[in-house]
Scaffold this active site. Structure first.
Site, mmCIF file in Angstrom:
data_model
loop_
_atom_site.group_PDB
_atom_site.id
_atom_site.type_symbol
_atom_site.label_atom_id
_atom_site.label_comp_id
_atom_site.label_asym_id
_atom_site.label_seq_id
_atom_site.Cartn_x
_atom_site.Cartn_y
_atom_site.Cartn_z
ATOM 1 C CD GLU A 157 30.174 38.227 40.849
ATOM 2 O OE1 GLU A 157 31.123 38.697 40.197
ATOM 3 O OE2 GLU A 157 29.072 38.765 40.918
ATOM 4 C CD GLU A 325 35.704 44.190 36.699
ATOM 5 O OE1 GLU A 325 35.151 43.962 37.799
ATOM 6 O OE2 GLU A 325 35.357 43.638 35.637
ATOM 7 C CD GLU A 347 28.513 42.068 36.400
ATOM 8 O OE1 GLU A 347 29.097 42.904 35.699
ATOM 9 O OE2 GLU A 347 29.063 41.509 37.365
HETATM 10 ZN ZN LIG Z 1 31.017 43.244 36.112
#
Ligand SMILES: [Zn+2]
Length: 884
Positions: A157, A325, A347
């Site tokens: 990422e 996570e 996020e």
């Molecule tokens: Zn994250």
């Protein structure tokens, strides 16, 4: 959920509209952002890699099943640093192949247009093993016994899967992946999926992993090295913790955490974890943070392993990182944002969910109150004119890294979700989340898909309320003006405008603000949706305390009229913790923006006395630390430091130096914070006691618990002479434990004396820092910078590669956004600006502007605060007795 909603007048904005007002599209491949043409879609990859660490190359072979949505004579996909050969479509040679590393694209031209339908693209390639965490990278490390080791891991990422294998490297191109890797036989291998088979051929072994479900390329993972695993099961799934052999035992806490979190999330989402196993892999340093690869999460070892030297904060960090996570396994992996504009869907949700899970499993950590600190840091960033919306415009995939803005994408998004959840009610919010996950599983989503999920829940028009919080930067300042009728009943009139620390808002933006209102010092708050200036709200009896942001859940500021503020200040001591925190946060920000005088804040701060409310104290010590920093070098410094000590002293004395049995963990943390402040602000008795405790620790390390070491060591280092510095340095050099290494080197950076600081900067860039701690070099310099600006700046400019290399790909963001906020007080702004603009890509102009604006605000704030603090103290203020 508030038990009762009351409101008067101007009810129009509260009407539930029968159709969504959200104008954006839901997900479709055609409408989603991206650079690659949408006419060719990858369906299934088979990727064979043979990495060679001696030559730092990857020998690869790839076959991709494609779906052509229309006939085409061109195929375009991402690649970087790869040389393709034997390129064939359906077994036939192609006309030409051109790879452009600048654009990170490969274009294949066919001899004849291929008809729509299924095709197979195949090729061989030579790629590169990276030395930083981008794509497939090498990580060197040292074993506790000193032996050197090496492993391979990946970090894809946002846009680095293309460095390991050519691919359609945009999140909307979900495909199945089968990875086949040939590495030394003595190495263990981990990937997203379980191993299907291993073929040993002497020194090399080929491992074939099971075919993955349809997923985005940025979530691919592969790690190989001398690793060992501990494992358990949860809800029928195998949970594994991997670490460098010998350190896997330090994963026991993480293993237990993972079992608990997985079970909780399956329950919350109402959707089982879709893979048959979930591994967590501790990578020894070098790479930053953690990465949510589906089924194989990677962590920098410090955020996964717990050793006997780990502090409680380290353990909390491990839990909350895992919770974050693992939340991504649903928000991000199972349902993936369509394009980087909607990164917040990943996020913000993972951050919000992690906090919720931490509160559930560890209520004694008071993580809700702790979350206020991250909300405040978001509000600070978002109160600048240059702030960007949560939903960011990302044109090119290679600019996606800029979308990872911690304050806005993570913290603001998290806070907005919490505010919406409080307004909607936990159960309704959860059922909205569940329907979103169900509707978009194994596919992609855009913000509108989330609103569709939440819109059906709870009968409140969440899409309409939420839209502006996500699409426009900033947040409102709600102004409350009270009036009293003859019977003593109070009504407040509400107005709003964008809150800015500097300047005025020319756009006159408005928000639908879900206020949480509490009158008095107890009882549940009431929810009110406030949109129109001039709305009137009944607010109890005149003189009663009033909170318009009860429990500090809202992402807005409140300015009370002088009478209401006076009532709140008078009753401050008896207010619920959250209301007190909101009041402190708001009043401090209003001082910073020049809306309120400093004494109005200090009057609240000095009302705390010996009360041990942790977040309130942390807010206060943060504010006092800001003024103390601003006062450095000024005539009023010592007087202010003395004053600051008198404010915190009642709490410091109530706590004492030593832990009491059964004390909550946050109270223990508060003790260490206040002790450190007393020492750093020059209290002679505290400094003497810290030295005594340090000497005892040097005799016998068990005399100071890991938790207590930092505060004592920092005070000693701050006041260190040459021999003391050497003792501290010796401690750091001798330690083989990751947590200790960070703690001891961190203390070393607190030195006051210039010649010792020079030694400290040499250490920061030296080879004595073990490889796996490379990524702390920049952080060490940040710790040193407050007292030694010029020295730290010179070191930063001269050693960019050593300091920022380990943080790649975030090096440019660090330069643009954080450097101005680290070096603002000692380096002239034009010198800073000139250097920064030369050292980051031109397209990062907005980020540079944000960093510089933050620095300019700090400079202006310094001027205001120093003047105000000096005047206040010269007028003879005593704690509890503001001078006016
Ligand atoms: Zn994250």
């Amino acid at each position: 959920m508030p038990s009762h909603v009351f409101r008067i007048a101007l009810a129009a904005s509260y009407l539930v509209l029968s159709h969504p007002v959200w104008a954006e599209d839901t997900f479709s491949l055609d409408s989603v952002g991206g650079r690659l043409p949408k006419n060719v879609v990858p369906v299934s990859y088979t990727i064979e890699i043979a990495p060679d660490v001696d030559t730092m190359t990857i020998k690869g072979k790839e076959s991709v099943e494609l779906q052509l949505r229309a006939a085409s004579d061109t195929l375009m996909f991402n690649s970087l640093n790869e040389k393709l050969s034997e390129v064939r479509l359906d077994g036939k040679p192609v006309k030409s192949v051109a790879s452009d590393d600048e654009e990170q694209l490969t274009t294949v031209r066919l001899t004849h247009p291929a008809p729509s339908g299924k095709h197979t693209l195949s090729f061989s390639y030579i790629g590169k093993i990276e030395s930083h965490a981008q794509g497939l990278f090498i990580q060197h490390y040292e074993q506790p016994g000193g032996a050197k080791g090496v492993l391979l891991s990946t970090q894809m990422e946002a846009t680095d899967a293309r460095r390991m294998f050519p691919c359609w490297d945009e999140p909307a191109y979900r495909a199945t992946f089968q990875l086949i890797a040939t590495v030394p036989s003595k190495w263990a291998t981990v990937s997203n999926m379980p191993i299907a088979k291993r073929q040993v051929r002497g020194a090399l072994t080929t491992t074939t992993f099971q075919l993955s479900p349809k997923m985005s390329s940025y979530l691919i993972e592969f790690t190989a090295g001398d690793l060992a695993q501990i494992k358990a099961t949860s809800a029928g799934k195998q949970i594994g913790i991997w670490a460098v052999r010998g350190q896997e035992v330090n994963g026991r806490a993480a293993l237990a955490n993972a079992q608990a979190i997985l079970a909780d999330y399956e329950d919350y989402f109402g959707y089982p974890f879709p893979l048959s196993k979930l591994d967590s892999i501790a990578i020894p340093g070098g790479f930053n943070g953690a990465m949510e690869n589906w089924g194989a999460i990677t962590y920098t070892d410090q955020t996964l392993l717990v050793t006997p030297s780990s502090t409680l904060e380290d353990q909390q960090q491990v839990f909350s990182t895992q919770a974050h996570e693992m939340a991504h396994q649903w928000f991000g992996d199972l349902v993936t944002m369509g394009w980087w504009d909607d990164l917040w869907l990943n996020e913000s949700f993972a951050s919000w969910m992690a906090e919720k899970e931490t509160e559930k499993r560890h209520p004694q950590w008071h993580s809700k109150e702790l979350q206020d600190a991250s909300k405040e840091s978001a509000m600070l960033a978002d109160a600048r004119a240059s702030s960007q919306a949560i939903q960011k415009h990302v044109t090119k995939d290679i600019e996606a890294t800029n979308a990872f803005d911690q304050e806005i994408t993570y913290f603001k998004g998290q806070a907005i979700l919490r505010m919406l959840e409080a307004y909607l009610g936990d159960d309704s919010f959860r059922s909205g989340v569940r329907s979103y996950i169900r509707a978009r599983a194994f596919s992609n989503a855009m913000t509108a898909d989330l609103w569709n999920g939440l819109g059906g829940a709870g009968g409140k028009n969440i899409p309409q309320i939420a839209a502006k919080w996500i699409t426009q930067p900033g947040f409102p300042l709600v102004t409350a003006n009270a009036s009293c009728d003859s019977a003593g009943q109070r009504t407040v009139t509400l107005t709003q405008s964008r809150f800015l620390l500097q300047g005025a808002d020319p756009s006159h933006e408005r928000w639908s603000v879900p206020l949480q209102v509490r009158v008095g010092s107890s009882g549940p708050p009431h929810a009110i949706l406030f949109s129109e200036d001039g709305e009137k709200v009944p607010a109890g009896r005149c003189g009663e305390p009033l909170s318009l942001n009860a429990d500090a859940v809202g992402f807005y500021r409140v300015r009370y009229d002088p009478k209401a503020l006076e009532s709140n200040t008078k009753a401050f001591h008896s207010l619920p913790a959250g209301d007190r925190i909101a009041l402190l946060d708001d009043q401090w920000a209003l001082v910073g923006s020049g809306n309120e005088p400093l004494p109005s804040y200090l009057a609240l701060a000095s009302s705390m006395g010996g009360d041990l409310e942790v977040r309130a104290w942390e807010q206060i010590e943060g504010a006092l630390s800001t003024i103390e920093y601003d006062e450095r070098g000024a005539a009023g410094h010592d007087a202010f430091a003395r004053y600051a000590r008198t404010i915190i002293k009642p709490a410091f004395e109530a706590l004492g130096w030593d832990e009491k049995p059964g004390e909550p963990v946050d109270v223990r943390r508060l003790r260490r914070t206040l002790t450190r402040d007393m020492g750093m602000w020059g209290d002679p008795e505290v400094i003497a006691e810290a030295r005594k405790r340090f000497d005892a620790f040097m005799q016998d390390h068990s005399r100071l618990s890991p938790d207590d070491q930092s505060s004592v060591l920092d005070i000693v280092a701050r006041n260190a002479d040459g021999p003391t510095f050497e003792k501290l340095h010796g401690l750091a050099k001798q330690s083989k434990d990751g947590a200790e290494i960070r703690r001891f080197y961190g203390a070393l950076m607190q030195v006051g004396e210039e010649s010792l600081a020079r030694q400290a900067t040499q250490i920061v860039v030296s080879q004595e820092i073990p490889h796996q701690a490379d990524n702390m070099r920049f952080q060490l310099l940040v710790l040193l910078a407050p007292r030694h600006q010029r020295l730290a700046w010179t070191t930063f400019c001269d050693h960019q590669e050593a300091l920022l290399g380990p943080l790649e790909p975030f090096g440019p963001v660090v330069i643009a956004q954080y450097a101005p906020q680290v070096f603002w007080s000692g380096i002239p702004m034009d010198e800073l600006e000139k250097w920064i603009r030369v050292h980051v890509p031109a397209e990062m102009g907005t980020t540079v502007d944000q960093g510089l604006q933050a620095a300019r605000f700090k400079l202006a704030e310094k001027q205001t605060l120093v003047g105000a603090a000096d005047t206040y103290l010269q007028a003879g203020a005593r704690p509890g007795h503001p001078s006016h």
